[in-house]
Design an enzyme around this catalytic site. Structure first.
Site, PDB file in Angstrom:
ATOM      1  N   ALA A 160     -17.640   3.355  -3.335  1.00 38.84           N
ATOM      2  CA  ALA A 160     -18.228   3.387  -1.984  1.00 38.84           C
ATOM      3  C   ALA A 160     -19.302   4.472  -1.856  1.00 38.84           C
ATOM      4  O   ALA A 160     -20.305   4.289  -1.168  1.00 38.84           O
ATOM      5  CB  ALA A 160     -17.128   3.596  -0.950  1.00 38.84           C
ATOM      6  N   GLY A 161     -19.104   5.590  -2.558  1.00 40.16           N
ATOM      7  CA  GLY A 161     -20.059   6.699  -2.456  1.00 40.16           C
ATOM      8  C   GLY A 161     -21.399   6.400  -3.105  1.00 40.16           C
ATOM      9  O   GLY A 161     -22.391   7.097  -2.862  1.00 40.16           O
ATOM     10  N   HIS A 213      -0.792 -12.284   0.431  1.00 41.64           N
ATOM     11  CA  HIS A 213      -1.715 -11.343  -0.210  1.00 41.64           C
ATOM     12  C   HIS A 213      -2.530 -11.948  -1.358  1.00 41.64           C
ATOM     13  O   HIS A 213      -3.744 -11.771  -1.408  1.00 41.64           O
ATOM     14  CB  HIS A 213      -0.911 -10.138  -0.724  1.00 41.64           C
ATOM     15  CG  HIS A 213      -1.694  -8.871  -0.816  1.00 41.64           C
ATOM     16  ND1 HIS A 213      -1.130  -7.637  -0.606  1.00 41.64           N
ATOM     17  CD2 HIS A 213      -2.994  -8.619  -1.099  1.00 41.64           C
ATOM     18  CE1 HIS A 213      -2.053  -6.692  -0.757  1.00 41.64           C
ATOM     19  NE2 HIS A 213      -3.197  -7.266  -1.065  1.00 41.64           N
ATOM     20  N   TYR A 237       0.856  -1.190   0.000  1.00 41.76           N
ATOM     21  CA  TYR A 237       0.000   0.000   0.000  1.00 41.76           C
ATOM     22  C   TYR A 237       0.896   1.245   0.000  1.00 41.76           C
ATOM     23  O   TYR A 237       1.262   1.799   1.035  1.00 41.76           O
ATOM     24  CB  TYR A 237      -0.954  -0.006   1.206  1.00 41.76           C
ATOM     25  CG  TYR A 237      -1.984  -1.128   1.155  1.00 41.76           C
ATOM     26  CD1 TYR A 237      -2.221  -1.843  -0.024  1.00 41.76           C
ATOM     27  CD2 TYR A 237      -2.737  -1.461   2.274  1.00 41.76           C
ATOM     28  CE1 TYR A 237      -3.156  -2.869  -0.080  1.00 41.76           C
ATOM     29  CE2 TYR A 237      -3.685  -2.485   2.225  1.00 41.76           C
ATOM     30  CZ  TYR A 237      -3.885  -3.181   1.051  1.00 41.76           C
ATOM     31  OH  TYR A 237      -4.816  -4.196   1.003  1.00 41.76           O
ATOM     32  N   GLY A 250     -17.769  -1.949  -2.038  1.00 37.05           N
ATOM     33  CA  GLY A 250     -17.562  -2.013  -3.483  1.00 37.05           C
ATOM     34  C   GLY A 250     -16.246  -1.413  -3.927  1.00 37.05           C
ATOM     35  O   GLY A 250     -15.974  -1.330  -5.128  1.00 37.05           O
TER      36      GLY A 250
END
Ligand SMILES: NC(=O)c1ccc[n+]([C@@H]2O[C@H](COP(=O)([O-])OP(=O)(O)OC[C@H]3O[C@@H](n4cnc5c(N)ncnc54)[C@H](OP(=O)(O)O)[C@@H]3O)[C@@H](O)[C@H]2O)c1
Length: 285
Positions: free
Chosen positions: A215-216, A127, A53, A210
């Site tokens: 997400a929004g 991962h 990340y 999602g």
């Protein structure tokens, strides 16, 4: 916050995925630290991360370093189970590549240990399967890390039912978690969720809304979630997490966030109880 079990550790039933604070679109460091501290204040005790990340090739482990800084500067930092991962790489061009070779996983774990500033990693997850490396070899490296005491608990991610069973055997019954994608729009990991329930292994749904880009749109895209949310005076995101928690006692969602408001709202889902009828409706939605 209600708790759930990962291996021999109890964690708040809603965790935090820290990825949005280190990849494309990430905020500045002060907002990230405020977000991580808001999670600790809200009772979150599971933080998911990965060495991959980051953005540039020269900043591997950006997210782990951020988490270590946040934990060191909060009085509840010691209560947190940090779940990191190895096996993905980001060369810096926006892509995600794989290296599941035992040599890479051993080196990656050592580097994660240093960045997190711990003697043993709380939960280390392989991962993603690397098609160029036999799965048994990758998981075998994780077993050696367990045997050497470099990691306290072992998990896998992006694994199918066969891989879950194989990893369980290779780890000698010490597999504690499976992290797979699961959301209202993406339910194809139902078989893995069920298998984890049968085996008593934690199932960590990733991208539960999602994913960062979608997400929004949760409330607009999934009308039953929004309607049930209104009935409870809750957010659609809270209903989504409460629905997942109701699916099985082994579920511990790890919603991502880069704003304190998001983590506070998500943490509120831990106490939201849906009726059997609502759960059945969302199952079928
Ligand atoms: N194992 C794997 O291969 C894998 C792959 C992907 C992700 N993951 C893990 O899973 C975690 C979660 O997945 P994700 O981050 O991809 O996607 P996600 O959790 O579905 O969505 C993250 C986004 O949701 C927003 N959000 C969070 N809580 C909210 C709330 N209560 N109300 C409204 N919006 C809210 C956040 O917005 P703000 O940024 O504005 O706060 C954030 O950007 C990641 O952080 C990572 O740790 C693992």
């Amino acid at each position: 916050m209600h708790t759930r079990r990962i291996g021999d550790v109890r964690v708040g039933s809603v965790g935090l995925g820290a990825m949005p604070m280190s990849i494309e679109g990430r905020p500045d460091e002060s907002r990230s630290l405020a977000t991580l501290h808001a999670a600790l204040d809200a009772g979150v005790t599971l933080i998911d991360t990965a060495d991959a990340y980051h953005l540039g090739a020269d900043e591997v482990g950006h997210n782990e370093t951020l988490i270590a800084k946040a934990l060191a500067s909060h009085d509840r930092g010691g209560d947190v189970l940090v779940a990191t991962k190895g096996g993905h790489l980001r060369p810096g061009d926006g892509s995600w590549t794989l290296d599941g070779s035992p040599g890479h996983l051993k080196r990656a774990c050592e580097a994660s240990l240093r960045r997190l500033g711990v003697e043993a990693i709380g939960l280390y997850q392989f991962h993603r399967p690397d098609p160029r490396v036999p799965y048994a070899d990758s998981v075998g490296a994780v077993r050696e890390l367990l045997d050497e005491g470099k990691i306290r608990m072992a998990g896998i991610s992006n694994a199918g039912p066969e891989q879950i069973r194989e990893a369980g055997e290779i780890l000698g019954g010490r597999l504690v978690s499976v992290q797979n994608q699961f959301s209202p729009a993406f339910r194809s990991s139902e078989p893995e969720l069920r298998l984890c329930g049968e085996l008593g292994i934690a199932f960590l749904p990733y991208s539960p809304f999602g994913g960062i880009a979608r997400a929004g749109e949760l409330a607009a895209q999934h009308v039953p979630f929004a309607r049930i949310a209104r009935a409870h005076g809750a957010s659609a995101h809270q209903v989504c997490l409460a629905w997942m928690l109701a699916r099985s006692p082994v579920v511990v969602p790890i919603p991502g966030a880069s704003r304190p408001e998001s983590v506070r709202d998500s943490a509120g889902a831990a106490g939201l109880v849906l009726s059997a009828g609502e759960i059945a409706e969302l199952d079928a939605a």
